[in-house]
Design a protein around this motif. Structure first.
Motif, PDB file in Angstrom:
ATOM      1  N   PRO A 374       0.796  -1.243   0.000  1.00 34.37           N
ATOM      2  CA  PRO A 374       0.000   0.000   0.000  1.00 34.37           C
ATOM      3  C   PRO A 374       0.819   1.279   0.000  1.00 34.37           C
ATOM      4  N   TRP A 375       2.049   1.248   0.548  1.00 36.06           N
ATOM      5  CA  TRP A 375       2.830   2.476   0.618  1.00 36.06           C
ATOM      6  C   TRP A 375       3.517   2.801  -0.703  1.00 36.06           C
ATOM      7  N   GLY A 376       3.753   1.797  -1.556  1.00 36.64           N
ATOM      8  CA  GLY A 376       4.418   2.094  -2.822  1.00 36.64           C
ATOM      9  C   GLY A 376       5.265   0.956  -3.315  1.00 36.64           C
ATOM     10  N   LYS A 377       6.573   1.236  -3.561  1.00 33.40           N
ATOM     11  CA  LYS A 377       7.462   0.245  -4.147  1.00 33.40           C
ATOM     12  C   LYS A 377       7.949  -0.753  -3.097  1.00 33.40           C
ATOM     13  N   ASP A 378       7.887  -2.045  -3.464  1.00 31.99           N
ATOM     14  CA  ASP A 378       8.569  -3.018  -2.611  1.00 31.99           C
ATOM     15  C   ASP A 378      10.072  -2.801  -2.772  1.00 31.99           C
ATOM     16  N   ASP A 379      10.851  -3.305  -1.827  1.00 32.84           N
ATOM     17  CA  ASP A 379      12.257  -2.925  -1.761  1.00 32.84           C
ATOM     18  C   ASP A 379      13.078  -3.414  -2.952  1.00 32.84           C
ATOM     19  N   TRP A 623      -3.777   6.504   5.302  1.00 28.17           N
ATOM     20  CA  TRP A 623      -2.464   7.141   5.364  1.00 28.17           C
ATOM     21  C   TRP A 623      -1.809   7.177   3.990  1.00 28.17           C
ATOM     22  N   ALA A 624      -1.759   6.034   3.331  1.00 28.24           N
ATOM     23  CA  ALA A 624      -1.053   5.973   2.054  1.00 28.24           C
ATOM     24  C   ALA A 624      -1.795   6.720   0.954  1.00 28.24           C
ATOM     25  N   ASP A 625      -3.121   6.848   1.051  1.00 28.08           N
ATOM     26  CA  ASP A 625      -3.911   7.485   0.000  1.00 28.08           C
ATOM     27  C   ASP A 625      -4.191   8.960   0.268  1.00 28.08           C
ATOM     28  N   ASN A 626      -3.553   9.529   1.276  1.00 26.03           N
ATOM     29  CA  ASN A 626      -3.803  10.924   1.635  1.00 26.03           C
ATOM     30  C   ASN A 626      -3.375  11.860   0.505  1.00 26.03           C
ATOM     31  N   LEU A 627      -4.211  12.863   0.213  1.00 29.86           N
ATOM     32  CA  LEU A 627      -3.935  13.795  -0.881  1.00 29.86           C
ATOM     33  C   LEU A 627      -3.118  14.998  -0.439  1.00 29.86           C
ATOM     34  N   ILE A 628      -2.897  15.153   0.868  1.00 31.52           N
ATOM     35  CA  ILE A 628      -2.173  16.321   1.384  1.00 31.52           C
ATOM     36  C   ILE A 628      -1.185  15.882   2.453  1.00 31.52           C
ATOM     37  N   GLY A 629      -0.316  16.798   2.873  1.00 36.70           N
ATOM     38  CA  GLY A 629       0.731  16.480   3.840  1.00 36.70           C
ATOM     39  C   GLY A 629       0.538  17.098   5.204  1.00 36.70           C
TER      40      GLY A 629
END
Length: 741
Positions: A374-379, A623-629
């Protein structure tokens, strides 16, 4: 046979005149003790805490009407479940500030619905409550035998025994290993009362300002390890998500750690070829705080206040002292690449602000993942892409600095099925998968000749901790690979931390660091110790550089140990204190918290941007899909927070659906907004609302989420926190960064 015997005992107990007492005590004791055993929290003090709490609640609730006892038991059950869930999710127990969530329908709904890490615990609590209610109903109207006159003494004695053991022989175990939640709350209140009594007994003792120079000064007076500036032309900084120093074999051996699991043999083999710093301190949790400390030579907040990286957006001076900005001034091309989206924690704004010429996240990678995460790229996929990135930098004429951040060892942990079958936990599997990814990456850098002209530093942003390993949450590592490796020691003595990394890189090249940087250089030997601090797992730690490590916990009690360095497998307990001496430790942390800004009030943060953000068909992760920081903000007591945002549809053919959630310390906070808001191509979504902060809020996050088939632009997301009555004094932001009002 054992099961039949247990059933017989339960039946006999329930048929006894004291069946209501048996059912009540069984619910309050057997369920939490069983959960503690199943979750691996088997510390004797934890079981003693469960026994003491069960005894106390039994004395209070036995022979009380069911309608009076039931609400108490429901709250207790929910606290027990929430405590286990929060420890599993973020590695901490709830605290008093979390208790108001029990009356929040949204939180209660989420906590009792799907997605629980331990649904069996919820079921056990439910069955225990049902059994107790059934026994109450069957014995309705009967006169229950009274408890012995001095039964109240049992919980008092048990609590005193627990406190005495903690006082005489303090444990380094995590809080949830030693306490259950009601006992922790009682211990906190007792500790606060004890400190107030000590303050009263001390009288009007003047509180002298604490000396901060040892923590904030730039110290380059040590003896250089190299005869002159380093030979490297480039800098490669690799931050591995959540990896403790105990995973690196030379570190374990140097500190004689009892931890023996060898989860990272490839990286440990590389560590044998470089300079390792075993006593390396991580000052706090959270990626953005670790990145700020290492890239800007300053402690981040030693509490849950607004990260300094976000505060840094309010000014255009201190950011020029950060490592990327300084290297850029010396002719370096500066690059940042991470395996996740950039908007979370506002890294899309912070990284360019501190001097990175190019800042890239998940959107840069064109290679496919080897597994879903869900966070992005696997290592493995990340390091394959990073190798291509390094190849592009090699073609440039300018020297370069590249900072890499992995995400695969972030919860919920990313690893293929083959790794999950080999290891006991997903965390271990993810760490091994990372090791098998970074090993070939470093091998490829060596084959391509990158190591001959590049200073490579491998470290971690934070530590996800290790059960049973002392100070594991603060134990980091720093592996340095330099062209002149033969001149550097394999083991670097002394205590260092992330606050030293920027000064070390600049010292390597012979560049004069900015005066506002803090820390020492890893490329120098120092005759004397140094002061250093950290705040992890709810404990504030301070080493005075003269052999004493002090640790202050949630009870506002400070224990001090004889310890030559900060990180050690064991230390000799010397005593504990509260009152003025404890406040001096806190005052040091508060002083470090204010090195950038004096107050979180009257700041106008702007998290919007003109970026076009593609939407997903559904929201998978808050958390991972949040559009803002806008994460982990601090809001002082008595202040008013105003939020204004504008969301536009960037696709003329598609509608978008937007949700805005608030979370405090990872738990949902109702903002009073609709569950779902429509954005059409013809009509943008514009909202302006405020909410009061009757109590201090820390670690408050906004989660702007969206789904649909198109894309959106969040052109404005403003957050302003100020005192009531000052609303009209706030200034409008002048650019995309946050502004000070």
């Amino acid at each position: 046979m054992t099961g039949r015997l247990s059933v017989k005992l339960i039946r006999r107990c329930l048929q006894h005149p004291l069946a209501p007492l048996c059912a009540l005590f069984g619910l309050l004791l057997l369920v939490p003790m069983g959960a503690r055993l199943a979750l691996g929290w088997s510390n004797p003090l934890g079981y003693l805490s469960d026994l003491a709490s069960a005894s106390l609640l039994t004395v209070l609730l036995y022979r009380r009407p069911w309608w009076l006892a039931l609400p108490v038991l429901l709250v207790w059950s929910l606290l027990t479940l929430v405590s286990a869930e929060l420890v599993s999710a973020v590695g901490r127990m709830p605290n008093i500030a979390d208790l108001h969530y029990l009356v929040d329908p949204q939180f209660v709904g989420n906590s009792t619905g799907g997605g629980l890490a331990h649904p069996w615990l919820g079921l056990a609590l439910l069955l225990g409550l049902a059994l107790w209610l059934g026994v109450q109903r069957r014995g309705r109207g009967a006169q229950l035998p009274a408890l012995p006159r001095h039964s109240w003494a049992a919980p008092v004695v048990l609590l005193l025994v627990h406190g005495t053991v903690q006082y005489l022989k303090p444990s380094d175990a995590d809080q949830w290993q030693l306490f259950n939640l009601p006992h922790q709350a009682l211990a906190t209140a007792t500790g606060q009362a004890q400190i107030q009594v000590e303050d009263w007994l001390e009288g009007d003792v003047p509180e002298l300002p604490v000396q901060m120079a040892g923590l904030t000064q730039l110290d380059l007076d040590g003896e250089p390890l190299l005869a002159g500036p380093g030979q490297a032309r480039n800098v490669l900084l690799i931050a591995l998500e959540g990896i403790p120093g105990a995973y690196i074999q030379p570190n374990r051996e140097a500190l004689r750690s009892h931890y023996r699991e060898n989860l990272m043999p490839r990286l440990s083999a590389w560590a044998e070829r470089g300079m390792n710093t075993p006593d390396y301190v991580l000052h706090s949790h959270q990626t953005i705080r670790g990145l700020y400390a290492m890239l800007c030579g300053d402690y981040d907040k030693l509490d849950n206040g607004t990260p300094k990286g976000i505060e840094l957006l309010t000014q255009n001076q201190r950011n020029q002292a950060c490592l990327p900005a300084q290297l850029r001034q010396h002719g370096f091309a500066t690059h940042y690449l991470q395996g996740a989206g950039l908007r979370f924690m506002a890294k899309d704004k912070i990284m360019p602000h501190i001097g990175f010429d190019a800042t890239h996240g998940l959107e840069w990678f064109s290679n496919a993942n080897y597994l879903e995460f869900p966070w992005g790229k696997d290592d493995k996929a990340f390091f394959e892409g990073a190798l291509d990135y390094v190849g592009q930098l090699k073609k440039q004429k300018k020297p370069w600095m590249l900072t890499l951040l992995t995400v695969g060892t972030h919860q919920p942990y990313s690893a293929p099925e083959a790794y999950l079958e080999r290891f006991d936990t997903p965390k271990q599997a993810a760490v091994a998968y990372l090791d098998d990814a970074i090993g070939p990456f470093l091998d490829a850098l060596e084959r391509q000749g990158v190591l001959k002209d590049t200073l490579v530093i491998i470290t971690s942003d934070e530590s996800h901790g290790i059960d049973g390993v002392r100070l594991a949450s603060s134990w980091g590592f720093n592996l340095m690979l330099a062209p002149e490796q033969a001149q550097l020691p394999k083991i670097k003595s002394g205590t260092y931390g992330h606050v030293d990394l920027s000064a070390s890189v600049l010292d390597y090249f012979g560049f004069e660091p900015a005066a506002s940087l803090s820390g020492r250089s890893l490329l120098r030997d120092y005759a004397l110790g140094r002061e250093i601090m950290s705040y992890t797992n709810g404990k504030l730690r301070y080493h005075d550089g003269q052999g004493t490590l002090t640790e202050c916990d949630f009870q506002q009690r400070c224990r001090y140990y004889s310890s030559p360095g900060f990180i050690a497998d064991s230390a000799t307990f010397k005593g504990q204190y509260g009152g003025l001496r404890a406040r001096q430790i806190s005052a040091r942390a508060e002083g470090l918290d204010r090195t950038l800004l004096q107050s979180p009030l009257n700041l106008h943060y702007q998290f919007g941007s003109p970026a076009i953000i593609p939407l997903q068909a559904q929201i998978k992760d808050d958390w991972a899909d949040n559009l803002i920081g806008a994460q982990y903000l601090e809001m002082p007591k008595g202040s008013l927070t105003r939020v204004r945002f504008t969301v536009r549809s960037a696709d003329p053919q598609q509608n978008a659906y937007i949700l805005l959630k608030g979370k405090e310390r990872e738990q949902d906070v109702a903002l009073g907004l609709p569950d779902e808001m429509l954005v059409t191509p013809d009509q943008p979504l514009e909202m302006d609302f405020s909410f009061a902060n009757p109590e201090p809020r820390k670690a408050f996050s906004f989660h702007l989420l969206g789904y649909g088939l198109g894309a959106v632009e969040v052109s404005d997301f403003s957050v302003i926190t100020e005192l009531p009555g000052q609303e009209e004094t706030s200034e409008e932001p002048q650019d995309d960064n946050a502004q000070s009002s």
